[in-house]
Motif scaffolding. Sequence first.
Motif, PDB file in Angstrom:
ATOM      1  N   HIS A 108      -2.338   9.028  10.567  1.00 49.27           N
ATOM      2  CA  HIS A 108      -3.034   8.170   9.285  1.00 49.27           C
ATOM      3  C   HIS A 108      -2.830   6.870   9.633  1.00 49.27           C
ATOM      4  N   ALA A 109      -3.954   6.161   9.139  1.00 49.14           N
ATOM      5  CA  ALA A 109      -3.522   4.676   9.356  1.00 49.14           C
ATOM      6  C   ALA A 109      -2.496   4.085   8.561  1.00 49.14           C
ATOM      7  N   GLY A 110      -2.143   4.777   7.423  1.00 45.04           N
ATOM      8  CA  GLY A 110      -1.088   4.005   6.619  1.00 45.04           C
ATOM      9  C   GLY A 110       0.197   4.782   6.581  1.00 45.04           C
ATOM     10  N   PHE A 161      -1.147  -3.276   6.509  1.00 42.90           N
ATOM     11  CA  PHE A 161      -1.282  -2.239   5.620  1.00 42.90           C
ATOM     12  C   PHE A 161      -1.912  -2.677   4.363  1.00 42.90           C
ATOM     13  N   MET A 162      -1.917  -3.952   4.167  1.00 38.75           N
ATOM     14  CA  MET A 162      -2.685  -4.575   3.150  1.00 38.75           C
ATOM     15  C   MET A 162      -4.154  -4.949   3.477  1.00 38.75           C
ATOM     16  N   GLY A 163      -4.519  -4.809   4.562  1.00 36.97           N
ATOM     17  CA  GLY A 163      -5.809  -4.748   5.123  1.00 36.97           C
ATOM     18  C   GLY A 163      -6.360  -6.154   5.717  1.00 36.97           C
ATOM     19  N   VAL A 213      -5.202 -12.976  -2.868  1.00 32.73           N
ATOM     20  CA  VAL A 213      -5.279 -11.618  -2.868  1.00 32.73           C
ATOM     21  C   VAL A 213      -4.010 -11.041  -2.790  1.00 32.73           C
ATOM     22  N   ARG A 244      -1.858  -8.248  -5.260  1.00 30.66           N
ATOM     23  CA  ARG A 244      -1.579  -7.170  -4.802  1.00 30.66           C
ATOM     24  C   ARG A 244       0.033  -6.750  -4.868  1.00 30.66           C
ATOM     25  N   ALA A 304      -3.090   2.836  -4.169  1.00 25.72           N
ATOM     26  CA  ALA A 304      -3.190   1.934  -3.334  1.00 25.72           C
ATOM     27  C   ALA A 304      -1.856   1.035  -3.271  1.00 25.72           C
ATOM     28  N   PRO A 350       0.922   1.891   0.391  1.00 25.44           N
ATOM     29  CA  PRO A 350       1.011   0.973   1.600  1.00 25.44           C
ATOM     30  C   PRO A 350       1.477  -0.197   1.604  1.00 25.44           C
ATOM     31  N   PHE A 387      -9.362  12.560   1.123  1.00 32.27           N
ATOM     32  CA  PHE A 387      -9.483  11.205   1.325  1.00 32.27           C
ATOM     33  C   PHE A 387     -10.920  10.839   1.000  1.00 32.27           C
ATOM     34  N   ILE A 414     -11.507  11.019  -3.014  1.00 38.04           N
ATOM     35  CA  ILE A 414     -10.932   9.695  -3.622  1.00 38.04           C
ATOM     36  C   ILE A 414     -11.933   8.448  -3.059  1.00 38.04           C
ATOM     37  N   ASP A 421      -8.624   1.640   5.038  1.00 37.55           N
ATOM     38  CA  ASP A 421      -8.112   2.306   6.102  1.00 37.55           C
ATOM     39  C   ASP A 421      -6.805   2.805   5.675  1.00 37.55           C
ATOM     40  N   SER A 422      -5.852   1.777   5.373  1.00 37.93           N
ATOM     41  CA  SER A 422      -4.403   1.916   5.275  1.00 37.93           C
ATOM     42  C   SER A 422      -4.173   3.011   4.138  1.00 37.93           C
ATOM     43  N   GLU A 423      -5.156   3.293   3.213  1.00 40.03           N
ATOM     44  CA  GLU A 423      -5.062   4.071   2.207  1.00 40.03           C
ATOM     45  C   GLU A 423      -5.806   5.450   2.404  1.00 40.03           C
ATOM     46  N   LEU A 424      -6.997   5.188   2.673  1.00 37.16           N
ATOM     47  CA  LEU A 424      -7.898   6.446   2.620  1.00 37.16           C
ATOM     48  C   LEU A 424      -8.645   6.810   4.025  1.00 37.16           C
ATOM     49  N   VAL A 425      -7.938   6.344   5.127  1.00 32.04           N
ATOM     50  CA  VAL A 425      -8.556   6.674   6.567  1.00 32.04           C
ATOM     51  C   VAL A 425      -9.994   5.977   6.648  1.00 32.04           C
ATOM     52  N   ARG A 446      -7.023  -6.650   1.401  1.00 36.47           N
ATOM     53  CA  ARG A 446      -7.723  -5.798   0.439  1.00 36.47           C
ATOM     54  C   ARG A 446      -7.284  -6.039  -1.048  1.00 36.47           C
ATOM     55  N   LYS A 503      -7.114  -4.479  -4.941  1.00 36.62           N
ATOM     56  CA  LYS A 503      -6.800  -3.159  -5.571  1.00 36.62           C
ATOM     57  C   LYS A 503      -7.859  -2.689  -6.387  1.00 36.62           C
ATOM     58  N   LEU A 504      -7.967  -1.182  -6.468  1.00 33.77           N
ATOM     59  CA  LEU A 504      -9.085  -0.728  -7.125  1.00 33.77           C
ATOM     60  C   LEU A 504      -9.099  -1.071  -8.495  1.00 33.77           C
TER      61      LEU A 504
END
Lengths: 406, 342
Positions: free
Chosen positions: A33-35, A137-139, A211, A215, A388, A391, B150, B153, B228-232, B309, B311-312
């Motif tokens: 998994h990426a995270g 991990f934060m994108g 951002v 976060r 969220a 990660p 994933f 979600i 991607d680091s949370e939900l692929v 990124r 956050k939701l």
Amino acid sequence: MTQEIKTVPFTYEALSQLEMKEGILELQIGPAHAGSGHMRILAWVEGDTVVKVDPDVGFVHRGVEKLSEDRLYIKAIPIVERPSLVDTVNANLGYVIALERLLGLEPPPRAQYIRVITAEISRIMSHLYGIAIYGIFMGSSTVFMWAVADREPFIDLLQELTGARITYSHIIPGGVRWDLPKGFADKVEVALRYLENRMKDYEKVWINNPVVMARSVGVGKLSSQDAIRLGVVGPNLRASGVKYDVRKNDPYAAYADFDFEVPTFKEGDSYSRLLIRVEEIKQSMSIIRQALKRLPEGKVIYEDYYKRMSPLMKEIYDKTGRVKFTLMLTSLSPPKGEAISRVEGGRGEMFYYLVSDGGKNPYRFRLVTPSFRNLPYFTHVMPGHKLADIPVIYGSIDYFPPEADR
Amino acid sequence: MMTFLYFIPNSWLPLLESAFYALIFPGFVAILLLAFFIIWFERKAAARVQMRYGPLWVSKRTGGIIQLLADMIRFSFQEFIVPQGADFIPFVFLPGLLLAFSVLPTVFIPIGPDYSHIFPSSYTLLLAVAFTLVIPVYLVVLGWAADNKFSFIGALREAYLLISYEVPFILAVASAFLLYGTLDLVKIVGIQESTLPGIILNPIAAIVYIIAVIRATGRVPYDIVEADSELVFGPYTEYSSLMFGFVMGVPYIELYSYSLLFSVLFLSGWAPVTGIGFLGGLILPGIVTFVKAVIVMCFLVFLRAVYPRYKLDKAVRAGWSWVFYLALISLLLSAFVSRVLW
């Protein structure tokens, strides 16, 4: 809600009750998994809120301890470096200090200083890598690429010194394998200035990014009492406001000679864990500069070992500053006994325990790595946060699964 | 009009023109070429910031611009895997449908002053917006159909964000309507030509529109759905092979139709260039509109190099608080400006 979950002990009965509860989704994050890194994180979420996290460590266990017990003392060095590939010098240093305590020898001051220089370079690289992982991990791929690329000047430095790019095996019982090459101090200064300039860019793009603040400020808080109670180590502990650094509290190598600060932050959240790495990079730079300025003259290998070298090896050492492995170095057999050592690695305190039965191999070798001790962040800090945030917290503690699994 | 096509009966010409419009420019072929460019630009610009080369080795002479073609060829030779628990029909057919619906809005967006006789309607703004807003609904279905946690979600996140950002988006479009007093996009450009571009008349509406577009197309920092680091890969996690190529292309095509609409609504469309006929009334103005849209797209994809990124929950809160308030202010501003101007 967070507090309630924190006190629930991990039992399989509690887990099965959790699974039975309606509206709870079990997520298996990883090991592909990426995270997740090289591990599986079991997370139970209710809506978007994480109610329980169980890090399933051991996916990349390589048996470093057992492998080391099957080898000569000196041949265990490349193995103890393997768990934390971005911080090899500190891993190497801790093992060698334990071994030297068993052997009862003290390396010459020049070797101690060189050890400090390489260890601090390694710490800078480890922190940069930590920032990189935090970024991805934060994108933000930008910070990932930047931080990984900015390790390059330091990798080049150590490559010039040791010939290897990642696993140096530079520190040996009694000293180091190579003396510093000519003009090394200037090259270090160039690399340090480069990083200083780059840190300004990081501040602009990453550290002061709205951002990033949104976060990570207030996310993954751990109070200083909890940090002590859970036994977390390293920059994460200091980010929670506990002034504890093995380099200050139990100085090894030549750290007692240097003047440096132990930065701490009160907040204990993900953002302060990012800031503390930036601050520690600055301190490491200062230590490296001091060490290069006051570098003592002399040999880089224990005097007695030098005396027992053959004339040819002595000649090679005098000419090139290179310590050839003599039979005496390769067949060390320390007297019966045990020794411990602690070093401050990039991710925190590394603990080594070495038992000798008088033979040529370690009788027992125990290695406690900082990542393993930072695991409580998963079980105790993540619950109560949003999905969220997993990660973000994971990246902020600079957790490295191969290091935890050894 | 189109005198060079003398061998074709006159009665066919409108049809041919529509076909040209739909298939070549600014329709299918233009979109395909633009997808090549914009994905290349995104990767190359990010690479420049990140001290890398980016795509390079596929046709080194052109700077790797046909990298996407190589990727598509690779995708097309991969096996398409349908997960065991997936709902077969939605899982297989939705990517194509998504692709179709992401192209559709371009039909209603005029690229030149002479467009009104190809698609004679005075509600083109309404139609374009309505068709852009269909896509998220399909995304939610797609996420559900894949039978993956994933994906699920991701679909839920899409649903949350959809509601919180569509309201500001519709309000931004509504303030444009209030500003110009018409739903006919050709007339809207005409008004902007005679006065000022919409971005100057009502900058707040333009800002809200851009924020909503970043959200709707999943650009950074609002790539929360695909995180991607949370939900692929969010709702698209289970896709492989060409289907993955399709779903990967959808956000870019969406971005294209949103940007085209933006250039018509706020950047005065084909403003300096105007004329009559196929060439003067459609193609030349069309190129101007197109270039404006591409510049907007380039700006939006460049954000990837700057931001991490969001956050939701914070994004949803922002959508219902300051973005929403901004949208309301833009309505008031539109009312004020339209009162002053005409």
